[in-house]
Write an enzyme that holds these catalytic residues in place. Structure first.
Site, mmCIF file in Angstrom:
data_model
loop_
_atom_site.group_PDB
_atom_site.id
_atom_site.type_symbol
_atom_site.label_atom_id
_atom_site.label_comp_id
_atom_site.label_asym_id
_atom_site.label_seq_id
_atom_site.Cartn_x
_atom_site.Cartn_y
_atom_site.Cartn_z
ATOM 1 C CE1 TYR A 260 -4.196 -1.827 5.374
ATOM 2 C CE2 TYR A 260 -3.283 0.353 4.950
ATOM 3 C CZ TYR A 260 -3.877 -0.802 4.494
ATOM 4 O OH TYR A 260 -4.143 -0.955 3.151
ATOM 5 C CB SER B 135 -0.881 0.004 1.259
ATOM 6 O OG SER B 135 -1.523 1.247 1.437
#
Length: 259
Positions: free
Chosen positions: A158, A145
């Protein structure tokens, strides 16, 4: 005229996290006559719908409801898929984010995020390497990401999990090249999926899942090592990663929780 790239037309593709979002979009994009798709996800009903859609597009589809944190079950499934049809492409896509607990990720959320986003990727990639290495061909794609370039105060676990798999994947690309295996790391910005639907903030340059999946497929076909998009957000992420701590702290600290 046939493509010169050995990665342009994978015939046997395995995708984790295929029951929704980017995983579903990639499965549907690859689905066609002559292609075998091995799909797994945690939501049985949604996975069945994706599998049926892919079958209607002509693909041979095998779908299995699995938890990527179960390393033994996942390894056994990957090995069984490869015996059925040798895998050309494995996409380690399964991942989760979390809501906030008092403005940040709680301890249980943190452990769950690492279990899926990091351990789940390892549990997918290592069995894939094991079956591909003896025949000296195959491609592995790891879903990271933009959040993996600089930690953001509202989502530390995350960000960290995506940073870990990004760096691991980039290192694997070099480590496995001599074995004939290709490794790509995918670093999307904001993509419209069930994961981002819960976000209560503005998501710049938001992409639809189908458009993101098409871009990923094009880049995997050319064996691109790092697939980061959209490019303006990629540029900002690279800049953010190089900022001095004092400035980065002001830009990335957790915003106050809103009711």
């Amino acid at each position: 005229m046939p493509s010169l790239s050995p990665y342009a037309d994978p015939a046997a593709i395995l995708i984790t996290g295929a029951s929704s979002g980017l995983g579903a979009a990639m499965a549907q994009g690859y689905a066609r006559v002559g292609v075998t798709l091995f799909l797994t996800g945690r939501d049985e009903s949604r996975l069945a719908k994706v599998a049926q859609d892919c079958r209607e597009r002509g693909a041979d589809v095998s779908a299995e409801t699995l938890d990527v944190t179960d390393s033994d079950a996942l390894a056994a499934w990957i090995e069984a898929c490869d015996r059925r049809r040798p895998l050309d492409l494995v996409i380690a896509n399964a991942g989760i984010s979390a809501g906030t607990a008092d403005g940040t990720e709680g301890v249980d959320q943190t452990r769950a995020i690492f279990a899926v986003n990091l351990n789940g990727v390892v549990n997918t990639v290592m069995p894939a390497v094991a079956v591909m290495r003896p025949r000296r061909r195959g491609q592995i794609a790891i879903m990271s990401s933009m959040a993996g370039f600089r930690g953001i105060g509202g989502a530390p676990a995350y960000c960290a999990s995506k940073a870990a798999v990004r760096v691991w994947g980039e290192a694997l690309r070099g480590a496995l090249a001599s074995d004939g295996l290709a490794v790509s790391v995918i670093c999307p910005g904001f993509v419209a999926t069930p994961m981002t639907d819960v976000n209560r903030f503005t998501m710049p340059l938001l992409m639809e899942a189908d458009a993101a999946a098409r871009l990923i497929r094009r880049k995997l076909a050319t064996n691109t090592g790092r697939i980061a998009f959209p490019w303006p957000m990629a540029a900002l992420s690279w800049i953010a990663a190089a900022l001095p701590d004092a400035l980065a702290d002001r830009l990335t600290r957790r915003l106050p929780a809103k009711g």
